[in-house]
Enzyme design. Structure first.
Site, PDB file in Angstrom:
ATOM      1  N   ASP A 188       0.790  -0.858  -0.255  1.00 34.62           N
ATOM      2  CA  ASP A 188      -0.310   0.429   0.043  1.00 34.62           C
ATOM      3  C   ASP A 188       0.788   1.146   0.112  1.00 34.62           C
ATOM      4  O   ASP A 188       2.099   1.430  -0.229  1.00 34.62           O
ATOM      5  CB  ASP A 188      -0.989   0.090   1.284  1.00 34.62           C
ATOM      6  CG  ASP A 188      -0.333  -0.443   2.164  1.00 34.62           C
ATOM      7  OD1 ASP A 188       0.598   0.131   2.672  1.00 34.62           O
ATOM      8  OD2 ASP A 188      -0.684  -1.215   3.184  1.00 34.62           O
ATOM      9  N   LYS A 232      -4.469   3.891  -0.661  1.00 35.94           N
ATOM     10  CA  LYS A 232      -5.491   4.592  -1.203  1.00 35.94           C
ATOM     11  C   LYS A 232      -4.440   5.270  -2.039  1.00 35.94           C
ATOM     12  O   LYS A 232      -3.684   5.315  -1.328  1.00 35.94           O
ATOM     13  CB  LYS A 232      -6.142   4.866  -0.012  1.00 35.94           C
ATOM     14  CG  LYS A 232      -7.799   5.338   0.313  1.00 35.94           C
ATOM     15  CD  LYS A 232      -7.947   6.391   1.209  1.00 35.94           C
ATOM     16  CE  LYS A 232      -7.673   5.508   3.138  1.00 35.94           C
ATOM     17  NZ  LYS A 232      -8.061   6.212   3.515  1.00 35.94           N
ATOM     18  N   MET A 242      -0.975   9.473  12.701  1.00 35.18           N
ATOM     19  CA  MET A 242      -1.967   9.383  12.635  1.00 35.18           C
ATOM     20  C   MET A 242      -2.754  10.392  12.994  1.00 35.18           C
ATOM     21  O   MET A 242      -4.291  10.584  13.329  1.00 35.18           O
ATOM     22  CB  MET A 242      -2.947   8.818  12.792  1.00 35.18           C
ATOM     23  CG  MET A 242      -2.869   7.052  11.482  1.00 35.18           C
ATOM     24  SD  MET A 242      -3.280   5.764  11.341  1.00 35.18           S
ATOM     25  CE  MET A 242      -2.874   4.841  13.404  1.00 35.18           C
TER      26      MET A 242
HETATM   27  N1  SAH Z   1       3.658   1.074  10.792  1.00 41.64           N
HETATM   28  C1  SAH Z   1       3.925   2.056  10.312  1.00 41.64           C
HETATM   29  C2  SAH Z   1       2.798   3.433  11.031  1.00 41.64           C
HETATM   30  C3  SAH Z   1       1.053   2.963  10.013  1.00 41.64           C
HETATM   31  S1  SAH Z   1      -0.031   3.896  10.668  1.00 41.64           S
HETATM   32  C4  SAH Z   1       4.870   2.851  11.384  1.00 41.64           C
HETATM   33  O1  SAH Z   1       5.762   1.885  12.110  1.00 41.64           O
HETATM   34  O2  SAH Z   1       5.814   3.614  10.769  1.00 41.64           O
HETATM   35  C5  SAH Z   1      -0.074   5.465   9.660  1.00 41.64           C
HETATM   36  C6  SAH Z   1       0.838   7.119  10.042  1.00 41.64           C
HETATM   37  O3  SAH Z   1       2.116   6.234  10.711  1.00 41.64           O
HETATM   38  C7  SAH Z   1       0.866   8.551   9.434  1.00 41.64           C
HETATM   39  O4  SAH Z   1      -0.592   8.679   9.890  1.00 41.64           O
HETATM   40  C8  SAH Z   1       1.474   8.961  10.298  1.00 41.64           C
HETATM   41  O5  SAH Z   1       1.158   9.237  11.190  1.00 41.64           O
HETATM   42  C9  SAH Z   1       2.655   8.228  10.487  1.00 41.64           C
HETATM   43  N2  SAH Z   1       3.635   8.044   9.095  1.00 41.64           N
HETATM   44  C10 SAH Z   1       4.018   7.198   8.716  1.00 41.64           C
HETATM   45  N3  SAH Z   1       5.734   7.300   7.570  1.00 41.64           N
HETATM   46  C11 SAH Z   1       5.552   8.266   8.507  1.00 41.64           C
HETATM   47  C12 SAH Z   1       6.047   9.517   7.405  1.00 41.64           C
HETATM   48  N4  SAH Z   1       7.196   9.146   6.869  1.00 41.64           N
HETATM   49  N5  SAH Z   1       6.477  11.182   8.115  1.00 41.64           N
HETATM   50  C13 SAH Z   1       5.344  10.620   8.715  1.00 41.64           C
HETATM   51  N6  SAH Z   1       4.492   9.995   8.970  1.00 41.64           N
HETATM   52  C14 SAH Z   1       4.633   9.013   9.095  1.00 41.64           C
END
Ligand code: SAH
Length: 505
Positions: free
Chosen positions: A37, A59, A174
């Site tokens: 995704d 999405k 998020m």
């Molecule tokens: N499993 C992922 C998180 C998934 S939830 C992890 O461990 O990073 C998705 C949220 O992660 C986004 O809404 C944002 O808040 C955050 N996120 C993921 N990648 C990001 C990035 N490169 N920069 C800032 N926020 C990020």
């Protein structure tokens, strides 16, 4: 009965493709299906084998994402078909990644699985922004919460209050659309308004932006900067620290698209990455070799009748020797043959097989190669030129005019790897430079609608490895912006560095 495949839940890391684990990359390298995704960088699409089914379930503008239940079912079905599946997830699969739900579905269906952890954005985005999640005497703990469920009915969930009262670093994923609610909730629960806070957008990616402030003004600052998702919110004293990298590499911020064979792209990427560039493999060329075809078979048989072997690319060198050995010959069959190599890369490749080139033109130009070579020839000389089907006809012309005997044989052909043409336009838009390393690469690039391709090149600089490549480009109506001073990977890197530094001045 068909053997059931394995599902690998792989963490892709936070965005920077360099932050996936070695284990994750290995699993990608041998999977039959990839389910991914948008948070998992497109970069990894190049890492899977050619036969791999790529299924996008996230999405994207306009399109609906697949429901979690459908993804669960898809994983089970693919594995039941006997495919080894990589389910690639942004960051770590279990950090708000719904990895657990997918595993429950796999367990129920009896599908074997493996989890490959990933670097979570909850830590890495902060690190890259220079904010340490903990720091001696400043923060003794860090806590990660989702900001997503906060506003289901516009209120904070009951456990928010105890979370807000924790003394360590508070991190919200998020949470951007609920920033206002989060800030108010923190202050209501006793956090002073001057508590340092930050919002990090696109953490670890080249587009990363950080907005810093305090609980009092972070919302307006983020708004002013038009911060968008994905973003992470941090509140706590560490948010006032800035330990971001002080290394200023020459290609920092520079986006370069590469066209070329896998081996070439690998070498160039390596060099440019070390200089701080941001890379995109725009077009990968696959090589179809004719080294075991009739024409080459005959050439190998009659090698002794030639006095010069003219090699016009590193690939021609590799392929020529591969064919030689596969045909049951060895280096002795080359006898006293002399070698002409068209540039530094070709010369270096030749040396790997134990031969110094007898002739290398000063400049990578067909004219120089042909004329320089002719000046060394006698009437008795016979040239063998095994090269790509897209090789320059100018060479033949000059040799013919000079009455030189030569045999030009198609040793290999280059072609686009499947379906890359379609996605090319979008990929080109953000680039500063696009590199070409062969005339056949240029031909492959222009296989689609010429006008469209030309217009997608309007906003970037095209860099060619040498004059022959630039000429091929010019035949399609585009002049090269830069030509490497030396025909090699380092030559390309050097000219891009020079130009990028000038741009920044
Ligand atoms: N499993 C992922 C998180 C998934 S939830 C992890 O461990 O990073 C998705 C949220 O992660 C986004 O809404 C944002 O808040 C955050 N996120 C993921 N990648 C990001 C990035 N490169 N920069 C800032 N926020 C990020």
């Amino acid at each position: 009965m068909k053997k059931t495949g394995v599902v690998y839940l792989v963490g892709a890391g936070p965005g920077d493709p360099g932050l996936i684990t070695q284990k994750g990359l290995k699993r990608l390298g041998c999977c039959d299906a990839l389910v991914y995704d948008s948070l998992a960088s497109d970069y990894f699409l190049d890492e899977v084998p050619d036969h791999c089914k790529k299924i996008y379930v996230g999405k994207r503008a306009g399109a609906h994402s697949m429901k979690q239940e459908e993804i669960n079912r898809l994983l089970v079905e693919l594995a039941e078909e006997g495919l080894n599946v990589v389910r690639l997830k942004g960051g770590d699969p279990f950090v708000f990644g719904r990895g657990g739900e997918e595993i429950l579905a796999l367990l129920e269906a009896g599908i074997p699985y493996e989890v490959v952890p990933g670097v979570t954005s909850a830590v890495a985005a902060l690190s890259m922004a220079g904010i340490p999640v903990t720091h001696r005497a400043v923060s003794r703990s860090f806590h990660v919460m989702t900001g997503h469920t906060l506003s289901e009915n516009g209120t904070l969930p009951p456990d928010f209050d105890s979370f807000a009262k924790l003394s360590g670093t508070l991190i919200f994923l998020m949470g951007l659309s609920n920033l206002s609610l989060i800030v108010k909730g923190l202050v209501k629960n006793g956090k002073p308004e001057d508590t340092p806070a930050a919002v990090i957008e696109n953490g670890t990616l080249p587009e990363q932006r950080t907005v810093r402030g305090t609980l009092k003004d972070i919302e307006s600052r983020a708004q002013q900067a038009e911060i968008k998702s994905p973003a992470i919110i941090v509140a706590g004293d560490v948010a006032a620290l800035d330990f971001s990298s002080t290394l200023n590499l020459p290609l920092k911020g520079c986006r370069i698209g590469i066209t070329g064979t896998e081996s070439f792209a690998g070498r160039l990427s390596h060099e440019l990455l070390n200089l701080g560039g941001i890379l995109d493999n725009v077009l990968t060329l696959s090589i179809a070799s004719y080294r075991s075809g009739e024409a080459m078979k005959e050439a190998y048989q009659r090698l002794k009748t030639y006095s010069w072997l003219v090699l016009t690319s590193a690939n021609a060198v590799r392929d020529f020797f591969a064919g030689l050995f596969e045909g049951g010959y060895d280096l002795r069959s080359l006898g006293a043959i002399r070698f002409a190599a068209v540039g530094k890369g070709t010369e270096a490749e030749l040396l790997k097989f134990g031969f110094h080139a007898d002739y290398v033109p000063d400049r990578y130009q067909v004219k120089d190669l042909a004329e320089g070579l002719i000046s060394q020839l006698t009437k008795e000389d016979r040239l063998l030129i095994p090269r790509s089907s897209g090789g320059s006809p100018e060479l033949n012309q000059i040799l013919e005019e000079a009455g030189v005997f030569y045999k030009d044989i198609v040793l290999y052909d280059v072609a686009l790897k499947q379906s890359e043409q379609e996605s090319m336009e979008n990929e080109l838009a953000p680039l500063h430079y696009l590199t070409f390393a062969s005339a056949s690469g240029v031909d492959a690039f222009f296989q689609g609608e010429r006008e469209k391709i030309l217009s997608s090149l309007a906003s970037l600089k095209v860099v060619c490895i040498g004059d022959i490549t630039a000429k091929a480009l010019s035949r399609y109506g585009r002049e090269a912006d830069l030509i490497a001073p030396v025909y090699s990977v380092s030559g390309l890197a050097e000219i891009i560095c020079q130009d990028w530094c000038k741009e920044k001045e």
